[in-house]
Every structure is written in structure tokens, then in C-alpha cells.
Design a protein around this motif. Structure first.
Motif, PDB file in Angstrom:
ATOM      1  N   ALA A 126       0.827  -1.212   0.000  1.00  0.00           N
ATOM      2  CA  ALA A 126       0.000   0.000   0.000  1.00  0.00           C
ATOM      3  C   ALA A 126       0.857   1.256   0.000  1.00  0.00           C
ATOM      4  CB  ALA A 126      -0.932  -0.011   1.207  1.00  0.00           C
ATOM      5  N   SER A 127       2.052   1.172   0.605  1.00  0.00           N
ATOM      6  CA  SER A 127       2.915   2.356   0.684  1.00  0.00           C
ATOM      7  C   SER A 127       3.471   2.757  -0.678  1.00  0.00           C
ATOM      8  CB  SER A 127       4.071   2.103   1.653  1.00  0.00           C
ATOM      9  OG  SER A 127       5.042   1.231   1.084  1.00  0.00           O
ATOM     10  N   LEU A 128       3.425   1.856  -1.647  1.00  0.00           N
ATOM     11  CA  LEU A 128       3.970   2.164  -2.965  1.00  0.00           C
ATOM     12  C   LEU A 128       3.192   3.285  -3.653  1.00  0.00           C
ATOM     13  CD1 LEU A 128       4.768  -1.426  -4.302  1.00  0.00           C
ATOM     14  CD2 LEU A 128       6.263   0.162  -3.092  1.00  0.00           C
ATOM     15  N   HIS A 129       1.952   3.508  -3.253  1.00  0.00           N
ATOM     16  CA  HIS A 129       1.155   4.578  -3.855  1.00  0.00           C
ATOM     17  C   HIS A 129       1.691   5.953  -3.481  1.00  0.00           C
ATOM     18  CE1 HIS A 129      -1.789   1.723  -5.323  1.00  0.00           C
ATOM     19  NE2 HIS A 129      -1.913   1.204  -4.107  1.00  0.00           N
ATOM     20  N   SER A 130       2.546   6.026  -2.447  1.00  0.00           N
ATOM     21  CA  SER A 130       3.063   7.319  -1.989  1.00  0.00           C
ATOM     22  C   SER A 130       4.468   7.600  -2.486  1.00  0.00           C
ATOM     23  CB  SER A 130       3.057   7.360  -0.456  1.00  0.00           C
ATOM     24  OG  SER A 130       4.005   6.432   0.074  1.00  0.00           O
ATOM     25  N   THR A 324       7.311   2.969   6.496  1.00  0.00           N
ATOM     26  CA  THR A 324       6.046   2.263   6.752  1.00  0.00           C
ATOM     27  C   THR A 324       6.295   1.037   7.623  1.00  0.00           C
ATOM     28  OG1 THR A 324       5.027   3.031   4.700  1.00  0.00           O
ATOM     29  CG2 THR A 324       4.158   0.994   5.659  1.00  0.00           C
TER      30      THR A 324
END
Length: 433
Positions: A126-130, A324
């Protein structure tokens, strides 16, 4: 912090070995209470010593003991010159499972199997979106601080503990740095890369690799020790480590494996701010959470030290996914999972030790009487040959001779589940015959 009875005794104090002088050409080792000295050459390393009483080649005829000393029985303080070859210090367990070793059952690397857990992989994904935004370390730093009951300005996030060792070597003043061995070799490698001449205190198998505080030279102004120590699996009592702290000295304790100890016993974190001098504790998320490829760890110390070390980092030194992970692994739920894993390590290590004891008659010995880490140091007179034959049987273990103070008669192996242990012991029995 549990209470321990100090068994060092007056004998160790009376006959402790202290480093009194060193040059690029020689090292003088003076024993307190005697008139004699022992001189070693400037290439004093674990594999190339002059004389007959060295940490890697001891005399003795007992085939069930990797080495039996004929000289003194105290820890040694020696000098490793800055110009001495350091290539072997950079050998780590992952080298055993690269290339052709990738298909082997991995007992060489101390990362917990089955990690990262699914919930952590989901958080990381999910952190890859940031990734388009620059990393903000604030939330992760506050989470780590809260997890340890510290202030935010006592936490420095790093790209693994390895970066922390480089920062310490380059940012902090040290005229006489000393590393307590055998232990993880990267601290010494980083100090030597920074131009330091590094003193070594070599703990001994005959003493169970327990810390002899009297062997640490009084003039040492930076002391590095692991707890629990890789590769010996010794957990040093926190009150004994605290004796190393003093005004004018930086005490660095590498606690990369302490979260694999139930209750994180003997951690020095509760004593931060209460000891004389400068105290630095290093932590890593690599081992328990399976994040070796992500590179995330942190430094815990006083605010001034944290600012000094941070001043030597580049901008945005820790990636957003790593931040993260630091935040996610600091939650109460994650800490409870780590505690459960630590208790499983305890049970699985007990099973491994019981099975290894069955091979004592074949010359197999443990390096430590009461190991507490998620790995064991194992000795055998023909350990190098056994390692090669174990590879043929499908198992990789970590060679021991690249750790200062050990020799080819040692290997380190990770604690695994009982089924893996039983398969390994079957293979070990076969190669011993």
C-alpha cells in the motif's frame, strides 16, 4: 531488567589483559599482576598471529573440544591496525546462499522464516502509492519512540543497522575504539574504513564467551558489543554491560537480535539517560520481520548524539516503504507477534540443543552454555569439512572463521522449526560418519 549474580570474580580482575600500547608495527599486551608481556605483530588478525597461543589455533588433544587453551584463561585485548586486510570482515551469512547455494536449506542467515508476514507485506504494498512524495520520517520516528517509551528526538531512523555503524564511525570522536569479539564484524569494518585503528577484546570459548569487563582497556573511548551477540548467542546481563559506561566513553550496544529474546530481557534501552558517558543502542527490523532487502533499523540515544549522527546522513536516508515498516512493526499487535515468535525460538532452540547433544560423542560441541539468540555457535575439529559436506546434503551453515576470535572449527546455524532441525541432524549424522 533481571538481576544476575556477577561471576567474573576477583581472579578475572587480577589477571585481566589490558591494551597498554600499540603502533602500526606491533601490539603490546600487558597482564595486570605480572611482569611479563606478550608482543604480537602489526598484522594481528584472527587468522594470522605470531606465537602459539592464538584465538584461532589453540593447542590441545581433546577431540571433543574445538580448542583447549594451554595459556591464560582471560579475555584478550589486542590491536587490529587500520591498514590490515579487512576483506574477511565483510563476509556475511548471505554469501552462503547465493548462486548455487540458493537451492539449499538456509541455516546460514538469521532471518525468521515465513517473513515478512502477510499483513506487513500488505502495508508495504500500500505504501507504494506514496512513492511520488518525498519520505516523511516523523510518523515512524514517533511510533518507534512511543514503542520504547522515549522522546522523539532520541530516535534516528537508518537504512539498517549497517548504516548506523558507518555513522558512528564517521561522526563520533574516537581515539581508542574497541570492539568486543567474537561479534558481528561490520562495526569493526566501518571503523577501519573511517581510518581508525581498532582494538579487539577477544572473549573465549573456555569462559562461555561471557563478557569480562576488566579486559576492556580503561583508555577505550568507544566500545562496541552485541547483545545477544552474533555469533555466540550469549546474552550479557544489562548490569554488566552498564559497567562499561563511563564519562568520556561511548558505549555502543548492538541489539539487533534482542527482540528474539522473550521480554527483550537485558536490553539497555531502560538505562538510556541514566548511565555515565554516551550510550547508543542499535536496533534492526531485519531479523524478526524478514526485511533484509528493505534496509530499516534505528539508533536510540540522547538527543545530542542523534543530532550529530543525523548530520552525517544524506537527505531522505530512509525510503517510504521502510518508514512504513518501522511504523507498522512498532504497534502493540506487532510487538505481541514478535514476543510469540521469541517464545517459539526458545522452544525450537531447546529442541535443537537436545538433538546436538546426542552427537557429543562424535566431537560436536556448543559454543555457549546458555544461548539466548535465534542461532547457535557449533564446534567440531573438522567443521570446515562438515560445512562442505552439509552443502552436498542440501544445507547451508555460516562459517565461523571470519569472526575475530574464532577459527575453522566453528560454524553458526540458525534456529529453525523442529522438522527442519530433525532433517538437518540427520544430514549431520551422515557427514560425521
Amino acid at each position: 531488567m533481571s538481576t544476575h549474580t556477577d561471576t567474573e570474580g576477583t581472579a578475572a580482575d587480577a589477571d585481566a589483559v589490558t591494551m597498554t600500547a600499540h603502533t602500526d608495527q606491533d601490539s603490546t599486551i600487558a597482564r595486570r599482576g605480572t611482569d611479563s608481556t606478550t608482543t604480537r605483530t602489526g598484522t594481528d588478525t584472527p587468522t594470522a598471529h605470531t606465537g602459539t597461543d592464538t584465538p584461532t589455533a589453540r593447542t590441545g588433544t581433546d577431540p571433543t573440544t574445538p580448542h583447549t587453551a594451554t595459556g591464560d584463561t582471560t579475555a584478550r585485548a589486542v590491536t587490529a591496525p587500520a591498514g590490515a586486510p579487512a576483506a574477511e570482515l565483510r563476509h556475511h551469512g548471505d554469501a552462503e546462499v547465493r548462486g548455487d547455494g540458493a537451492a539449499l536449506t538456509d541455516l546460514a542467515v538469521n532471518v525468521r522464516p515465513g517473513t515478512p508476514p502477510a499483513w506487513l507485506r500488505e502495508r508495504l504494498a500500500a505504501s507504494l502509492h506514496s512513492l511520488a512524495a518525498y519520505p516523511d520520517g516523523g510518523p515512524a520516528r514517533r511510533a518507534v519512540a512511543a514503542r520504547h517509551g522515549l522522546d522523539e528526538d532520541q530516535v534516528l531512523l537508518t537504512a539498517g543497522a549497517a548504516e548506523a555503524f558507518v555513522l558512528l564511525a564517521r561522526a563520533l570522536p574516537a581515539r581508542r575504539p574497541v570492539v568486543v569479539h567474537p561479534q558481528f564484524t561490520e562495526p569493526e569494518a566501518a571503523l577501519r574504513d573511517a581510518g581508525h585503528e581498532v582494538g579487539r577484546v577477544l572473549l573465549r570459548h573456555e569462559d562461555g564467551f561471557r563478557l569480562d569487563t576488566a579486559a576492556v582497556p580503561d583508555e577505550a573511548d568507544l566500545v562496541v558489543i552485541g547483545n545477544p551477540t552474533n555469533p555466540t548467542s550469549v546474552l550479557h546481563p544489562a548490569d554488566r554491560l552498564a559497567r562499561l559506561a563511563r564519562p568520556g566513553r561511548t558505549l555502543v550496544v548492538d541489539e539487533a537480535f534482542v527482540d528474539a529474546v522473550p521480554g527483550e530481557r537485558e536490553s539497555l534501552v531502560p538505562l538510556l539517560g541514566r548511565l555515565p558517558g554516551r550510550t547508543v543502542v542499535l536496533r534492526s527490523l531485519t531479523k524478526t520481520w524478514g526485511l533484509a532487502g528493505l534496509r530499516i533499523g534505528y539508533v536510540l540515544s540522547d538527543p545530542g548524539t542523534v543530532r550529530t549522527l543525523a548530520g552525517h546522513q544524506p537527505l531522505w536516508p530512509v525510503s517510504a516503504p521502510a518508514l512504513t515498516a518501522a511504523q507498522a512493526c512498532s504497534t502493540p499487535e506487532a510487538l505481541a507477534e514478535a514476543e510469540a515468535a521469541a517464545r517459539r525460538f526458545d522452544a525450537d532452540r531447546a529442541h535443537l540443543r537436545a538433538r546436538l547433544a546426542e552427537l557429543a560423542g562424535a566431537g560436536v560441541v556448543e559454543g555457549t552454555p546458555a544461548p539466548r539468540g535465534p542461532f547457535l555457535l557449533v564446534g567440531h575439529p573438522r567443521a570446515a569439512l562438515l560445512r562442505a559436506r552439509l552443502r552436498e546434503e542440501g544445507f547451508a551453515v555460516r562459517r565461523g572463521d571470519t569472526f575475530p576470535g574464532l577459527g575453522e572449527e566453528w560454524f553458526r546455524m540458525a534456529v529453525r522449526d523442529r522438522a527442519t532441525t530433525d532433517r538437518f541432524l540427520g544430514a549431520l549424522r551422515r557427514v560425521l560418519t
